[in-house]
Design a protein around this motif. Structure first.
Motif, PDB file in Angstrom:
ATOM      1  N   TYR A  78      22.457 -61.490  24.445  1.00 58.26           N
ATOM      2  CA  TYR A  78      23.278 -61.736  25.629  1.00 58.26           C
ATOM      3  C   TYR A  78      24.680 -62.172  25.212  1.00 58.26           C
ATOM      4  N   SER A  79      25.667 -61.695  25.931  1.00 60.02           N
ATOM      5  CA  SER A  79      27.040 -62.148  25.747  1.00 60.02           C
ATOM      6  C   SER A  79      27.341 -63.189  26.817  1.00 60.02           C
ATOM      7  N   TYR A  80      27.766 -64.354  26.387  1.00 64.02           N
ATOM      8  CA  TYR A  80      28.000 -65.451  27.311  1.00 64.02           C
ATOM      9  C   TYR A  80      29.496 -65.609  27.596  1.00 64.02           C
ATOM     10  N   ASN A  81      29.774 -66.153  28.781  1.00 63.52           N
ATOM     11  CA  ASN A  81      31.151 -66.449  29.160  1.00 63.52           C
ATOM     12  C   ASN A  81      31.432 -67.941  28.963  1.00 63.52           C
ATOM     13  N   GLY A  82      32.551 -68.387  29.411  1.00 69.65           N
ATOM     14  CA  GLY A  82      32.882 -69.808  29.293  1.00 69.65           C
ATOM     15  C   GLY A  82      33.192 -70.191  27.867  1.00 69.65           C
ATOM     16  N   ASN A  83      32.563 -71.264  27.403  1.00 75.42           N
ATOM     17  CA  ASN A  83      32.833 -71.758  26.058  1.00 75.42           C
ATOM     18  C   ASN A  83      32.344 -70.815  24.963  1.00 75.42           C
ATOM     19  N   LEU A  84      31.430 -69.891  25.311  1.00 76.39           N
ATOM     20  CA  LEU A  84      30.886 -68.982  24.316  1.00 76.39           C
ATOM     21  C   LEU A  84      31.380 -67.551  24.537  1.00 76.39           C
ATOM     22  N   THR A  85      32.578 -67.414  25.063  1.00 70.03           N
ATOM     23  CA  THR A  85      33.146 -66.085  25.302  1.00 70.03           C
ATOM     24  C   THR A  85      33.203 -65.284  24.005  1.00 70.03           C
ATOM     25  N   GLY A  86      32.727 -64.052  24.064  1.00 71.49           N
ATOM     26  CA  GLY A  86      32.743 -63.188  22.888  1.00 71.49           C
ATOM     27  C   GLY A  86      31.636 -63.465  21.902  1.00 71.49           C
ATOM     28  N   THR A  87      30.664 -64.307  22.276  1.00 70.91           N
ATOM     29  CA  THR A  87      29.566 -64.657  21.381  1.00 70.91           C
ATOM     30  C   THR A  87      28.271 -64.012  21.850  1.00 70.91           C
ATOM     31  N   THR A  88      27.509 -63.444  20.925  1.00 68.03           N
ATOM     32  CA  THR A  88      26.207 -62.847  21.233  1.00 68.03           C
ATOM     33  C   THR A  88      25.117 -63.681  20.571  1.00 68.03           C
ATOM     34  N   ILE A  89      24.152 -64.100  21.373  1.00 70.61           N
ATOM     35  CA  ILE A  89      23.045 -64.912  20.884  1.00 70.61           C
ATOM     36  C   ILE A  89      21.799 -64.035  20.765  1.00 70.61           C
ATOM     37  N   THR A  90      21.117 -64.085  19.615  1.00 67.10           N
ATOM     38  CA  THR A  90      19.911 -63.290  19.393  1.00 67.10           C
ATOM     39  C   THR A  90      18.790 -64.178  18.871  1.00 67.10           C
ATOM     40  N   GLN A  91      17.602 -64.038  19.464  1.00 65.88           N
ATOM     41  CA  GLN A  91      16.415 -64.750  18.997  1.00 65.88           C
ATOM     42  C   GLN A  91      15.446 -63.746  18.384  1.00 65.88           C
ATOM     43  N   ARG A  92      14.997 -64.006  17.175  1.00 62.27           N
ATOM     44  CA  ARG A  92      14.047 -63.134  16.486  1.00 62.27           C
ATOM     45  C   ARG A  92      12.766 -63.909  16.182  1.00 62.27           C
ATOM     46  N   PHE A  93      11.632 -63.244  16.343  1.00 59.75           N
ATOM     47  CA  PHE A  93      10.336 -63.871  16.161  1.00 59.75           C
ATOM     48  C   PHE A  93       9.475 -63.029  15.232  1.00 59.75           C
ATOM     49  N   ALA A  94       8.692 -63.675  14.378  1.00 60.26           N
ATOM     50  CA  ALA A  94       7.856 -62.956  13.410  1.00 60.26           C
ATOM     51  C   ALA A  94       6.499 -63.650  13.271  1.00 60.26           C
ATOM     52  N   PRO A  95       5.626 -63.516  14.272  1.00 59.46           N
ATOM     53  CA  PRO A  95       4.285 -64.090  14.159  1.00 59.46           C
ATOM     54  C   PRO A  95       3.340 -63.176  13.393  1.00 59.46           C
ATOM     55  N   ALA A  96       2.282 -63.750  12.848  1.00 61.88           N
ATOM     56  CA  ALA A  96       1.235 -62.981  12.175  1.00 61.88           C
ATOM     57  C   ALA A  96      -0.108 -63.463  12.691  1.00 61.88           C
ATOM     58  N   TYR A  97      -0.987 -62.520  12.992  1.00 56.43           N
ATOM     59  CA  TYR A  97      -2.277 -62.837  13.599  1.00 56.43           C
ATOM     60  C   TYR A  97      -3.435 -62.377  12.725  1.00 56.43           C
ATOM     61  N   LEU A  98      -4.553 -63.070  12.860  1.00 55.43           N
ATOM     62  CA  LEU A  98      -5.833 -62.558  12.406  1.00 55.43           C
ATOM     63  C   LEU A  98      -6.453 -61.889  13.626  1.00 55.43           C
ATOM     64  N   GLN A  99      -6.602 -60.578  13.562  1.00 53.98           N
ATOM     65  CA  GLN A  99      -7.091 -59.811  14.711  1.00 53.98           C
ATOM     66  C   GLN A  99      -8.520 -59.342  14.468  1.00 53.98           C
ATOM     67  N   VAL A 100      -9.373 -59.516  15.476  1.00 50.93           N
ATOM     68  CA  VAL A 100     -10.774 -59.094  15.391  1.00 50.93           C
ATOM     69  C   VAL A 100     -11.072 -58.167  16.569  1.00 50.93           C
ATOM     70  N   PRO A 101     -11.048 -56.840  16.348  1.00 44.77           N
ATOM     71  CA  PRO A 101     -11.360 -55.890  17.418  1.00 44.77           C
ATOM     72  C   PRO A 101     -12.818 -55.421  17.346  1.00 44.77           C
ATOM     73  N   VAL A 102     -13.385 -55.122  18.503  1.00 43.15           N
ATOM     74  CA  VAL A 102     -14.710 -54.498  18.600  1.00 43.15           C
ATOM     75  C   VAL A 102     -14.631 -53.417  19.667  1.00 43.15           C
ATOM     76  N   SER A 103     -14.942 -52.173  19.307  1.00 41.99           N
ATOM     77  CA  SER A 103     -14.767 -51.056  20.229  1.00 41.99           C
ATOM     78  C   SER A 103     -15.990 -50.148  20.240  1.00 41.99           C
ATOM     79  N   LEU A 104     -16.180 -49.477  21.353  1.00 41.36           N
ATOM     80  CA  LEU A 104     -17.197 -48.448  21.484  1.00 41.36           C
ATOM     81  C   LEU A 104     -16.495 -47.095  21.451  1.00 41.36           C
ATOM     82  N   GLY A 105     -16.988 -46.179  20.607  1.00 37.14           N
ATOM     83  CA  GLY A 105     -16.293 -44.905  20.448  1.00 37.14           C
ATOM     84  C   GLY A 105     -17.229 -43.720  20.380  1.00 37.14           C
ATOM     85  N   TYR A 106     -16.606 -42.545  20.305  1.00 35.55           N
ATOM     86  CA  TYR A 106     -17.376 -41.307  20.180  1.00 35.55           C
ATOM     87  C   TYR A 106     -16.624 -40.342  19.279  1.00 35.55           C
TER      88      TYR A 106
END
Length: 210
Positions: A78-106
């Motif tokens: 996002y580009s903000y106005n006011g005191n942050l004119t011309g500034t772009t703020i970016t949030q980055r996230f990097a989670p890691a999971y232990l995933q356990v799937p169970v599915s029925l297939g053919y």
């Protein structure tokens, strides 16, 4: 919804008691995680899997596994106005999971050495680790504002997640499997931060089953 997921898990486990053949394998592949409140980024998954074949010739089966899944995303800039004119703020996230799937297939036989496979079923995710970063860009120069490793802290994201996944692909020579899929999370992982965010993850996987 948790009760429904649990019921499906129990039902698939009961079905597997009639299995005629059990196989194990390894898999790995690409993730593109695009949660409902964020922009998607690339990640990966690696793990082990199993197959319980319920009928011969090979057709109905139960697919299950345990995976390490890296699911990265970022908040729209996002580009903000006011005191942050011309500034772009970016949030980055990097989670890691232990995933356990169970599915029925053919598996549908297309040729002596080629089968079309489809499967769907529930999965659970347990957050293992993760970090977040907030940066700002001013006049083309990037600057890190904060870097947090306590991703699942008191004010962070929910550690536990669950949902439904589906896969479609091919099996070659009874051992090599190439699949594409989609995981749809049901839980709001950002509930602590008072906005709605559910995991959405596209996958491309390659597996070898012994």
């Amino acid at each position: 919804m948790k009760r429904i997921i649990l019921f499906i898990y129990v039902a698939l486990c009961c079905i597997s008691l009639n299995a005629q053949e059990l196989r194990f394998g390894v898999l790995g592949g690409y993730n593109h995680c695009a949660p409902s409140a964020y922009n998607g980024k690339s990640g990966f998954h690696v793990g082990v899997k199993g197959e319980l074949l319920l009928e011969k010739p090979k057709g109905l089966y139960v697919d299950f596994g345990v995976n390490f899944s890296s699911q990265k995303w970022e908040q729209a800039s996002y580009s903000y106005n006011g005191n942050l004119t011309g500034t772009t703020i970016t949030q980055r996230f990097a989670p890691a999971y232990l995933q356990v799937p169970v599915s029925l297939g053919y598996k549908f036989s297309l040729d002596e050495d080629v089968k079309l496979l489809v499967n769907a079923g529930p999965y659970i995710n347990f957050g293992l680790c993760g970090k977040s970063e907030v940066s700002k860009e001013i006049d083309g120069k990037n600057q890190t504002v904060s870097n947090t490793k306590d991703f699942y802290g008191a004010d962070g994201f929910e550690r536990f997640d669950y949902g439904i996944g589906a896969r479609i692909g091919v099996e070659l020579f009874d051992h090599v499997q190439i699949t594409g899929g989609y995981d749809c999370g049901f839980k709001n992982t950002s509930k602590k931060m008072n906005f709605d965010n559910k995991n959405r993850n596209w996958t491309l996987s390659a597996a070898y089953v012994f």
